[in-house]
Design a protein around this motif. Sequence first.
Motif, mmCIF file in Angstrom:
data_model
loop_
_atom_site.group_PDB
_atom_site.id
_atom_site.type_symbol
_atom_site.label_atom_id
_atom_site.label_comp_id
_atom_site.label_asym_id
_atom_site.label_seq_id
_atom_site.Cartn_x
_atom_site.Cartn_y
_atom_site.Cartn_z
ATOM 1 N N MET A 1 -6.112 -1.677 5.430
ATOM 2 C CA MET A 1 -7.195 -1.069 4.452
ATOM 3 C C MET A 1 -8.237 0.196 5.498
ATOM 4 S SD MET A 1 -11.238 -2.576 3.647
ATOM 5 C CE MET A 1 -11.699 -2.442 4.867
ATOM 6 N N LEU B 1 -15.786 -0.865 3.921
ATOM 7 C CA LEU B 1 -15.496 -0.181 2.839
ATOM 8 C C LEU B 1 -16.389 1.022 2.337
ATOM 9 C CD1 LEU B 1 -12.171 0.656 2.186
ATOM 10 C CD2 LEU B 1 -12.411 -0.540 -0.186
ATOM 11 N N LEU C 1 0.733 -0.696 0.084
ATOM 12 C CA LEU C 1 0.249 -0.126 -0.176
ATOM 13 C C LEU C 1 0.919 1.302 0.322
ATOM 14 C CD1 LEU C 1 -3.169 0.653 0.077
ATOM 15 C CD2 LEU C 1 -2.825 1.108 3.086
ATOM 16 N N PHE D 1 -17.772 -14.771 -3.234
ATOM 17 C CA PHE D 1 -16.041 -13.865 -3.797
ATOM 18 C C PHE D 1 -15.948 -13.143 -4.533
ATOM 19 C CE2 PHE D 1 -12.304 -12.808 -3.387
ATOM 20 C CZ PHE D 1 -11.431 -12.059 -2.441
ATOM 21 N N LEU E 1 -15.683 -6.319 4.794
ATOM 22 C CA LEU E 1 -14.231 -5.432 5.150
ATOM 23 C C LEU E 1 -14.701 -5.090 3.518
ATOM 24 C CD1 LEU E 1 -11.057 -7.054 6.259
ATOM 25 C CD2 LEU E 1 -12.537 -4.963 7.005
ATOM 26 N N ASP E 2 -15.307 -5.253 2.387
ATOM 27 C CA ASP E 2 -15.406 -4.946 1.710
ATOM 28 C C ASP E 2 -16.925 -4.116 1.558
ATOM 29 O OD1 ASP E 2 -14.746 -4.442 -1.456
ATOM 30 O OD2 ASP E 2 -15.930 -5.037 -1.832
ATOM 31 N N TYR F 1 -7.191 -14.381 -1.445
ATOM 32 C CA TYR F 1 -7.557 -13.147 -1.535
ATOM 33 C C TYR F 1 -6.876 -11.850 -0.592
ATOM 34 C CZ TYR F 1 -9.982 -17.816 -0.829
ATOM 35 O OH TYR F 1 -10.342 -19.119 -1.695
ATOM 36 N N LEU F 2 -6.708 -11.649 0.485
ATOM 37 C CA LEU F 2 -6.243 -10.998 1.075
ATOM 38 C C LEU F 2 -6.016 -9.456 0.588
ATOM 39 C CD1 LEU F 2 -3.957 -12.763 3.089
ATOM 40 C CD2 LEU F 2 -6.217 -12.261 4.133
ATOM 41 N N HIS F 3 -6.278 -9.109 -0.117
ATOM 42 C CA HIS F 3 -5.672 -7.994 -1.543
ATOM 43 C C HIS F 3 -6.786 -6.712 -1.500
ATOM 44 C CE1 HIS F 3 -4.862 -10.927 -4.336
ATOM 45 N NE2 HIS F 3 -5.770 -9.637 -4.966
ATOM 46 N N MET G 1 -13.488 -11.112 4.061
ATOM 47 C CA MET G 1 -12.530 -10.584 2.592
ATOM 48 C C MET G 1 -14.542 -9.729 2.555
ATOM 49 S SD MET G 1 -9.683 -10.043 3.696
ATOM 50 C CE MET G 1 -9.307 -8.961 3.277
ATOM 51 N N LEU G 2 -15.291 -10.211 2.099
ATOM 52 C CA LEU G 2 -16.393 -9.293 1.677
ATOM 53 C C LEU G 2 -17.034 -8.786 2.709
ATOM 54 C CD1 LEU G 2 -17.864 -12.587 0.046
ATOM 55 C CD2 LEU G 2 -17.381 -10.504 -1.665
ATOM 56 N N PRO H 1 -12.358 -15.797 3.147
ATOM 57 C CA PRO H 1 -13.190 -14.763 1.837
ATOM 58 C C PRO H 1 -14.215 -14.193 1.994
ATOM 59 C CG PRO H 1 -12.840 -17.099 0.873
ATOM 60 C CD PRO H 1 -12.326 -16.886 2.037
ATOM 61 N N PRO I 1 -10.108 -6.368 -1.074
ATOM 62 C CA PRO I 1 -10.552 -4.839 -0.664
ATOM 63 C C PRO I 1 -10.205 -3.797 -0.998
ATOM 64 C CG PRO I 1 -11.268 -6.582 1.059
ATOM 65 C CD PRO I 1 -10.747 -7.348 0.174
ATOM 66 N N MET I 2 -8.294 -3.967 -0.151
ATOM 67 C CA MET I 2 -7.695 -3.068 -0.226
ATOM 68 C C MET I 2 -7.791 -2.603 -0.945
ATOM 69 S SD MET I 2 -3.849 -3.361 1.774
ATOM 70 C CE MET I 2 -3.171 -3.300 0.123
ATOM 71 N N ARG J 1 -9.536 -2.238 -4.050
ATOM 72 C CA ARG J 1 -10.537 -1.631 -4.555
ATOM 73 C C ARG J 1 -10.254 -0.426 -5.176
ATOM 74 N NH1 ARG J 1 -15.479 -2.926 -5.726
ATOM 75 N NH2 ARG J 1 -16.579 -4.511 -4.316
ATOM 76 N N HIS K 1 -18.918 -11.264 -5.871
ATOM 77 C CA HIS K 1 -18.663 -9.809 -5.831
ATOM 78 C C HIS K 1 -17.331 -8.840 -6.361
ATOM 79 C CE1 HIS K 1 -19.124 -6.796 -2.491
ATOM 80 N NE2 HIS K 1 -18.200 -6.665 -2.461
ATOM 81 N N PHE K 2 -16.438 -9.298 -6.251
ATOM 82 C CA PHE K 2 -15.712 -8.390 -6.840
ATOM 83 C C PHE K 2 -15.645 -8.815 -8.812
ATOM 84 C CE2 PHE K 2 -13.999 -9.196 -2.417
ATOM 85 C CZ PHE K 2 -14.174 -7.790 -1.911
#
Lengths: 373, 373
Positions: B102, B82, A82, A126, B78-79, A97-99, B75-76, B72, A101-102, A104, A129-130
Amino acid sequence: MKIAQIAPLFESVPPRLYGGTERIVSFLTEELVQRGHEVTLFASGDSVTSAELVPCSVRGLRLDASIADPLPHFMLMLDRVLARASEFDILHFHIDYLHFPMVRAWRHRCLTTLHGRQDLPDQKPFYMHFGDAPLVSISNAQRAPLPGAHFAATVYHGLPADLLVPAARPSRDYLAFVGRISPEKRPDRAIAIARAVGLPLKIAAKVDKADEAYFRNAIAPLLAGDGVEFVGEINDLTKPDFLSNAAALLFPIDWPEPFGLVMIEAMACGVPVLAFANGSVPEVVDDGVTGRIVGSVEEAIEALPQVLALDRCLVRKRFEERFSAARMAEDYVRIYRRLARRRRNTAGAAIEPDLSDLGPGQEIAGGTRTHVS
Amino acid sequence: MKIAQIAPLFESVPPRLYGGTERIVSFLTEELVQRGHEVTLFASGDSVTSAELVPCSVRGLRLDASIADPLPHFMLMLDRVLARASEFDILHFHIDYLHFPMVRAWRHRCLTTLHGRQDLPDQKPFYMHFGDAPLVSISNAQRAPLPGAHFAATVYHGLPADLLVPAARPSRDYLAFVGRISPEKRPDRAIAIARAVGLPLKIAAKVDKADEAYFRNAIAPLLAGDGVEFVGEINDLTKPDFLSNAAALLFPIDWPEPFGLVMIEAMACGVPVLAFANGSVPEVVDDGVTGRIVGSVEEAIEALPQVLALDRCLVRKRFEERFSAARMAEDYVRIYRRLARRRRNTAGAAIEPDLSDLGPGQEIAGGTRTHVS
């Protein structure tokens, strides 16, 4: 281009022992550097690379007995990513998965290669959604359980051309099985095939803790008879000799293998592959050229003479055409450039660039465009 | 204030069965709503709350057999956090590590309560790195392994005043042990103490998969003799009766307990506690008022008559003073307001507000300021 590679922290890049993902990240990183790209590698501190290394843990987490939980270490890594994100044209993630949301806000500079199986029920919602985060699959078969996900391409793995080469005078006096001793890899099938055709089998495999009961109950009794040798785990030093002298590689898997690195390792040695038609196998093995694809032990026994008769020079040649690290790097650079171009074209016009023509309709797969509908 | 509560997804809020963190998030959320705050709860879809619920999974992940990997789903969640982050004055996280990178840009609107033990080697470098993210410890003892972390306060857990109440005519004819059957909780010590003083012991405990061998080898043989009854796991319906009729709670732990909810559950019933001096115990038990704190089985045997002689009305009174959900909510609101004020004061002046006076020197703990150097 300025490229960040974000590797798992479980093993160093490249790994000392097992670690398929970290190995591929290493091959890709070195090829990109050689092509003149400015590459920054986020990986464990004991990694060795010609790119700039950002050490994100002292050493590979699996080798560090003091590590109880890998998550805080991955989050520390993401924070380092980041802090420098604005420097890069492309950020290429290999950490599941971990990145998501960060990243976006800058997801169109981000690419994620999925390295594992994708048929767990947790994964589909998952990636739905993304759905605007570009992904790379390592086989077309791998993406089958994720119809709603946004795949930019399939990029098959590749190996440096000189990493594994054919033996000058291969002994060709045994069949080889390489992998884990596990119900998915089906070493029992390999043993049945070898015994049926009367050829010795050498099994080079590790036994994970989770598979110890399977090894003890299902496989160890089969090893007692003649003609099967269990040689344990092989490393980068012993693998070339073990693979390149084999008459053929047996790959009798019973699971949705996302890629199957050992198949192309065998091909690099000119060794043909007898494989079961699961997961990536029909995409990786050219039936009748680099091996034979079968559906049962009976078919395998029948096909083995044809496998042994294949031209080992042609096997190696096909490996060079389809599975070199150079081809893999070129595929990735093409995707990186396309993402960057798309971003420039839409800059100021829309905050969500249209990436639809990077969807499943247009693939970069093994150097040739393939169509998956 | 507009407050987001971000709960773990393992259990619903409140949990159907075990789940200390989800239970506390529920108590806090309901108290905040009652005080007129606008609260949004990010939690599993089967949660029940008077706040606005943002369902982030169909149900608690632990009850869903189809869940293979919780990550997952987190992370959903957290999105979803966000996407709505700008709406809230405060975002209060109860999910350990996953949000730290994040939330960097708005970390001074974020508060994280640490609910678990913090003495794993992975945790110290993590909280050192994120040294400007305000944390809440649930006891002062909990933060001892993290000297470099940025603790805004200690806030002890609290229970709704009417959740557990003293029995009108308690039978007081047994000692109680409540918890997991595990080497840290030391049910063997409870059995030794009860047998030495000649009082019946009732053990209400679950046996986790990881502890089955310990139960079989170390505890089951001790249950064979007289005077010890193993009643299995108790739920919210059976707990009031079980606890409120006990003569005392035995809490002979052998690990750095971060809080120990069952101690205040007993106190709510007016039941005094005989506890070993580990972790949070010296902060939660008022020695000589709500129980006795000891260092060995011998000391415990000697102290038990004093414990049984304690005034159960005073035990309940001290519970109301120190461990009500109302007090917990007030403590948290005070921290929320302080973070918000700090942000306003520094808005436009600095992007990194000075939060140093929220450091370990000034604590909100159990409603009174305490000093930890």
